[in-house]
Design an enzyme around this catalytic site. Structure first.
Site, PDB file in Angstrom:
ATOM      1  N   GLY A 108      -6.586   4.020   5.526  1.00 37.71           N
ATOM      2  CA  GLY A 108      -7.353   2.781   5.191  1.00 37.71           C
ATOM      3  C   GLY A 108      -5.988   2.168   6.032  1.00 37.71           C
ATOM      4  O   GLY A 108      -5.503   1.897   4.720  1.00 37.71           O
ATOM      5  N   HIS A 109      -5.703   1.539   6.308  1.00 39.86           N
ATOM      6  CA  HIS A 109      -5.275   0.299   6.966  1.00 39.86           C
ATOM      7  C   HIS A 109      -5.450  -1.524   6.766  1.00 39.86           C
ATOM      8  O   HIS A 109      -5.982  -1.371   7.559  1.00 39.86           O
ATOM      9  CB  HIS A 109      -4.320   0.672   8.658  1.00 39.86           C
ATOM     10  CG  HIS A 109      -3.309   1.781   8.471  1.00 39.86           C
ATOM     11  ND1 HIS A 109      -3.045   2.633   9.337  1.00 39.86           N
ATOM     12  CD2 HIS A 109      -3.642   3.368   7.290  1.00 39.86           C
ATOM     13  CE1 HIS A 109      -2.484   4.081   9.081  1.00 39.86           C
ATOM     14  NE2 HIS A 109      -2.776   4.574   7.920  1.00 39.86           N
ATOM     15  N   GLN A 119      -1.505   8.547   6.154  1.00 44.87           N
ATOM     16  CA  GLN A 119      -1.272   9.494   5.660  1.00 44.87           C
ATOM     17  C   GLN A 119       0.131   8.466   4.991  1.00 44.87           C
ATOM     18  O   GLN A 119       0.621   8.066   4.938  1.00 44.87           O
ATOM     19  CB  GLN A 119      -1.892  10.929   5.443  1.00 44.87           C
ATOM     20  CG  GLN A 119      -3.519  11.077   5.321  1.00 44.87           C
ATOM     21  CD  GLN A 119      -3.473  10.613   6.393  1.00 44.87           C
ATOM     22  OE1 GLN A 119      -3.796  10.755   7.901  1.00 44.87           O
ATOM     23  NE2 GLN A 119      -5.300   9.524   6.947  1.00 44.87           N
ATOM     24  N   ASP A 144      -1.524   4.489   1.661  1.00 45.80           N
ATOM     25  CA  ASP A 144      -1.669   3.155   0.870  1.00 45.80           C
ATOM     26  C   ASP A 144       0.492   2.792   0.830  1.00 45.80           C
ATOM     27  O   ASP A 144       0.108   1.752  -0.077  1.00 45.80           O
ATOM     28  CB  ASP A 144      -2.931   3.557   0.297  1.00 45.80           C
ATOM     29  CG  ASP A 144      -3.292   3.826   0.409  1.00 45.80           C
ATOM     30  OD1 ASP A 144      -3.367   3.921   1.160  1.00 45.80           O
ATOM     31  OD2 ASP A 144      -3.996   4.881  -0.799  1.00 45.80           O
ATOM     32  N   LYS A 152       1.596   0.985   5.869  1.00 40.57           N
ATOM     33  CA  LYS A 152       1.421   1.303   7.209  1.00 40.57           C
ATOM     34  C   LYS A 152       1.124  -0.399   7.476  1.00 40.57           C
ATOM     35  O   LYS A 152       1.147  -0.242   9.339  1.00 40.57           O
ATOM     36  CB  LYS A 152       1.153   2.627   6.936  1.00 40.57           C
ATOM     37  CG  LYS A 152       2.038   3.731   7.070  1.00 40.57           C
ATOM     38  CD  LYS A 152       1.730   5.042   6.701  1.00 40.57           C
ATOM     39  CE  LYS A 152       0.176   4.973   6.468  1.00 40.57           C
ATOM     40  NZ  LYS A 152       0.076   5.214   5.349  1.00 40.57           N
TER      41      LYS A 152
HETATM   42  P1  GDP Z   1      -1.545   1.769   4.300  1.00 41.41           P
HETATM   43  O1  GDP Z   1      -2.504   2.588   4.739  1.00 41.41           O
HETATM   44  O2  GDP Z   1      -0.277   2.363   3.982  1.00 41.41           O
HETATM   45  O3  GDP Z   1      -1.756   0.867   5.668  1.00 41.41           O
HETATM   46  O4  GDP Z   1      -2.052   1.003   3.319  1.00 41.41           O
HETATM   47  P2  GDP Z   1      -3.467   0.223   2.335  1.00 41.41           P
HETATM   48  O5  GDP Z   1      -3.537  -0.995   3.288  1.00 41.41           O
HETATM   49  O6  GDP Z   1      -4.361   1.228   1.919  1.00 41.41           O
HETATM   50  O7  GDP Z   1      -3.141  -0.429   1.137  1.00 41.41           O
HETATM   51  C1  GDP Z   1      -1.980  -1.755   1.240  1.00 41.41           C
HETATM   52  C2  GDP Z   1      -2.428  -2.470   0.657  1.00 41.41           C
HETATM   53  O8  GDP Z   1      -0.802  -3.135   0.104  1.00 41.41           O
HETATM   54  C3  GDP Z   1      -3.205  -3.668   0.673  1.00 41.41           C
HETATM   55  O9  GDP Z   1      -4.431  -3.639   0.312  1.00 41.41           O
HETATM   56  C4  GDP Z   1      -2.447  -4.376   1.594  1.00 41.41           C
HETATM   57  O10 GDP Z   1      -2.622  -5.274   1.422  1.00 41.41           O
HETATM   58  C5  GDP Z   1      -1.175  -4.212  -0.007  1.00 41.41           C
HETATM   59  N1  GDP Z   1      -0.268  -4.899   0.261  1.00 41.41           N
HETATM   60  C6  GDP Z   1       1.333  -4.290   1.320  1.00 41.41           C
HETATM   61  N2  GDP Z   1       1.929  -4.912   1.038  1.00 41.41           N
HETATM   62  C7  GDP Z   1       1.516  -5.489   0.005  1.00 41.41           C
HETATM   63  C8  GDP Z   1       3.094  -6.251  -0.945  1.00 41.41           C
HETATM   64  O11 GDP Z   1       4.185  -6.653  -0.405  1.00 41.41           O
HETATM   65  N3  GDP Z   1       2.772  -6.201  -1.525  1.00 41.41           N
HETATM   66  C9  GDP Z   1       1.827  -6.381  -2.139  1.00 41.41           C
HETATM   67  N4  GDP Z   1       1.072  -7.182  -3.667  1.00 41.41           N
HETATM   68  N5  GDP Z   1       0.411  -5.840  -2.062  1.00 41.41           N
HETATM   69  C10 GDP Z   1       0.674  -5.577  -0.545  1.00 41.41           C
HETATM   70  P1  IMO Z   2      -4.084   5.431   4.576  1.00 41.11           P
HETATM   71  O1  IMO Z   2      -3.080   5.966   6.516  1.00 41.11           O
HETATM   72  C1  IMO Z   2      -3.788   8.029   0.512  1.00 41.11           C
HETATM   73  C2  IMO Z   2      -5.781  11.686   0.296  1.00 41.11           C
HETATM   74  C3  IMO Z   2      -7.413  12.081  -0.077  1.00 41.11           C
HETATM   75  C4  IMO Z   2      -7.209  14.123  -0.509  1.00 41.11           C
HETATM   76  C5  IMO Z   2      -6.583  14.197   0.494  1.00 41.11           C
HETATM   77  C6  IMO Z   2      -7.362  14.942   1.901  1.00 41.11           C
HETATM   78  O2  IMO Z   2      -4.245   4.898   4.438  1.00 41.11           O
HETATM   79  O3  IMO Z   2      -2.447   5.832   4.295  1.00 41.11           O
HETATM   80  P2  IMO Z   2      -9.183  14.481   3.435  1.00 41.11           P
HETATM   81  O4  IMO Z   2      -9.693  13.022   3.451  1.00 41.11           O
HETATM   82  O5  IMO Z   2      -7.392  13.712   4.666  1.00 41.11           O
HETATM   83  O6  IMO Z   2      -9.043  15.788   3.902  1.00 41.11           O
HETATM   84  O7  IMO Z   2      -8.708  14.052   2.007  1.00 41.11           O
HETATM   85  O8  IMO Z   2      -5.605  12.954   1.209  1.00 41.11           O
HETATM   86  N1  IMO Z   2      -5.212  11.211   1.487  1.00 41.11           N
HETATM   87  C7  IMO Z   2      -5.100   9.705   1.608  1.00 41.11           C
HETATM   88  N2  IMO Z   2      -4.379   9.090   0.733  1.00 41.11           N
HETATM   89  N3  IMO Z   2      -3.815   7.044   1.978  1.00 41.11           N
HETATM   90  C8  IMO Z   2      -4.632   8.049   2.863  1.00 41.11           C
HETATM   91  O9  IMO Z   2      -4.300   7.613   4.071  1.00 41.11           O
HETATM   92  C9  IMO Z   2      -5.529   9.254   2.850  1.00 41.11           C
HETATM   93  N4  IMO Z   2      -5.803   9.774   3.782  1.00 41.11           N
HETATM   94  C10 IMO Z   2      -6.043  11.044   2.663  1.00 41.11           C
HETATM   95  O10 IMO Z   2      -7.128  11.412  -0.905  1.00 41.11           O
HETATM   96  O11 IMO Z   2      -5.890  14.068  -1.542  1.00 41.11           O
HETATM   97 MG    MG Z   3      -4.571   3.045   3.097  1.00 40.60          MG
END
Ligand code: GDP
Ligand code: IMO
Ligand code: MG
Length: 434
Positions: free
Chosen positions: A39-40, A228, A12, A15
């Site tokens: 979850g991207h 991840q 998170d 990416k």
């Molecule tokens: P990922 O799994 O690495 O793709 O990240 P996620 O989408 O799960 O979580 C990142 C969250 O931060 C999302 O809600 C993005 O929209 C948000 N986000 C990304 N870059 C920034 C930033 O520079 N500032 C803020 N406030 N939010 C951001």
């Molecule tokens: P993105 O790509 C954050 C964590 C879960 C758990 C562990 C194992 O959005 O960054 P799993 O379901 O993969 O067997 O869970 O890894 N986890 C993540 N945490 N971002 C993710 O993906 C994750 N995918 C798995 O919370 O601790």
């Molecule tokens: Mg994510």
């Protein structure tokens, strides 16, 4: 040319946002590990997309590839593609014939094992990721190509399903017949459902390694979109509180079927603080009003599960470990806007453990749990109009000091600094494709 983006922390990091930004150039965007545990998020012109299986880059019209290193839940993938189509995105996606398939019994076992594991539970996403990779390594998995061979698929299910039923019923003591889980262990029902998925996906199933290498040979730019984060890597992460795949750059070679020399740039995506969904230790965790600030301002709720994320200060020993493992050519620092209003801003520069100072994270989670963070303090920043920020010099001096300290410690330049979720809220300093 090949550019890989990898999460430098615990997932998170942003990416999805940068996969989208870099796919302005990339023609092909490849997921190489993980599945719909990812979850991207992409925010484009105020519209938000949350992608799980489909590579984020397809929103700009590039071809998405789900590589052999991924695990695929075909029902979820088809739903995601339908959802994108409803929103006007005609996603062009290829699926590796060698990728492994998440089956209904994998999802059930994921939940059952998590419940049984007690302190060893990782707090998984419940998507069946771990059990699917277990079957892959155990050489009893269902691959995407099996969905196109109904007879062979049935034969495999007739062997595997009873063993899974026995695991759940006899080892974990949970009766499945007559419950919501019943169908997951019914060979006929599973077979029918998955043959149907095979029919729907047939035209998009390819030899993904050949596809990606051919596109590179033709001069196309390829982005490898990690899921991840490095500390969730099965080999190098916080075992056992991690995921079941190689989230580090090496995973791109094995999980996409490309040679190491094709990956010219490796960009570590990192958040300006730390977030975590799941269990286990977290030395810099903030369970106070600073933590509440990070959760509320950063909207730290899981993209896949909606869980409130745990948060903490930036953990340099963790990111140094990531920089070494991935040999980052550059980094991206996200969410510096979220730190606004905190004073001081802290960074964990090292840990103290049994009278020793550690600058990298230990492998033993009992040790990690006992690590005391040593903090470096920075003056905070406040009152910034982030929408008016265009260049690096537009951000406050205090924020630049923070950014440059991290850059020095990590040993790689930040190619971009992100100041909000939207595509536009980005200060680009270097384009890795140029
Ligand atoms: P990922 O799994 O690495 O793709 O990240 P996620 O989408 O799960 O979580 C990142 C969250 O931060 C999302 O809600 C993005 O929209 C948000 N986000 C990304 N870059 C920034 C930033 O520079 N500032 C803020 N406030 N939010 C951001
Ligand atoms: P993105 O790509 C954050 C964590 C879960 C758990 C562990 C194992 O959005 O960054 P799993 O379901 O993969 O067997 O869970 O890894 N986890 C993540 N945490 N971002 C993710 O993906 C994750 N995918 C798995 O919370 O601790
Ligand atoms: Mg994510």
């Amino acid at each position: 040319m090949g550019v890989t983006i990898v999460g430098a922390q615990l997932g998170d990091e942003g990416k999805g946002k940068f996969a989208d930004i870099y796919s302005e150039t990339a023609d092909v965007i490849v997921r190489f590990q993980g599945g719909n545990n990812a979850g991207h998020t992409v925010v484009a012109n105020g519209e938000e997309f949350k992608l799980h299986h489909v590579p984020s880059g397809v929103l700009r019209g590039g071809t998405g590839v789900i590589g052999n290193g991924c695990v695929v839940d075909p029902g979820v993938l088809l739903e995601e593609l339908d959802g994108l189509e409803e929103r006007g995105v005609d996603a062009d996606v290829r699926i590796a014939e060698r990728a492994h398939v998440i089956m209904p019994y994998h999802r059930v076992i994921d939940g059952v094992e998590e419940d049984a594991k007690g302190d060893m539970a990782a707090g998984t996403t419940g998507r069946g990721i771990g059990p699917t990779y277990e079957d892959k390594v155990g050489r009893r998995g269902v691959r995407v190509l099996d969905l196109l061979k109904p007879d062979a698929l049935r034969e495999k299910l007739e062997y595997v399903v009873p063993t899974k039923r026995a695991l759940v019923e006899d080892v974990f003591g949970i009766e499945v017949n007559g419950t919501e889980h019943g169908e997951a262990f019914d060979v006929d029902a599973v077979h029918e459902e998955y043959v149907e998925y095979g029919e729907r996906l047939r035209d998009d199933i390819v030899n993904a390694s050949e596809y990606v290498n051919d596109r590179m040979d033709a001069g196309d730019a390829v982005l490898f979109e990690g899921a991840q984060g490095t500390s969730l890597d099965i080999d190098h992460g916080i075992y056992p509180y991690l995921t079941s795949s190689n989230t580090t750059v090496g995973g791109a070679c094995t999980g996409a079927g490309v040679g190491a020399t094709r990956l010219e740039e490796t960009v570590g995506i990192m958040k300006a603080y730390l977030s975590r969904v799941g269990t286990g230790p977290l030395p810099t965790e903030l369970e106070n009003d600073v933590g509440d600030h990070l959760v509320e301002v950063g909207n730290e709720y899981g993209t896949t599960t909606g869980r409130r994320r745990r948060v903490g200060w930036f953990d340099l020993p963790m990111v140094r470990h990531a920089a070494r493992l991935n040999d980052f050519t550059g980094g991206v620092l996200t969410s510096i806007d979220v730190l606004e209003g905190l004073d001081p801003v802290r960074v964990c520069e090292a840990y103290e453990l049994d009278g020793e100072t550690l600058d990298s994270m230990p492998a033993d989670m009992d040790d990690w749990a006992r690590c005391e963070p040593v903090y470096q303090e920075f003056d905070g920043w406040d009152g910034v109009d982030w929408d008016a920020v265009e260049t690096y010099d537009d951000i406050p001096k205090e924020a630049r000091e923070y950014v440059e300290y991290l850059e020095d410690e990590i040993g790689a330049p930040f190619y971009a600094v992100s100041v909000g979720p939207d595509r536009e809220q980005t200060i680009t300093r270097t384009d890795p494709f140029k």
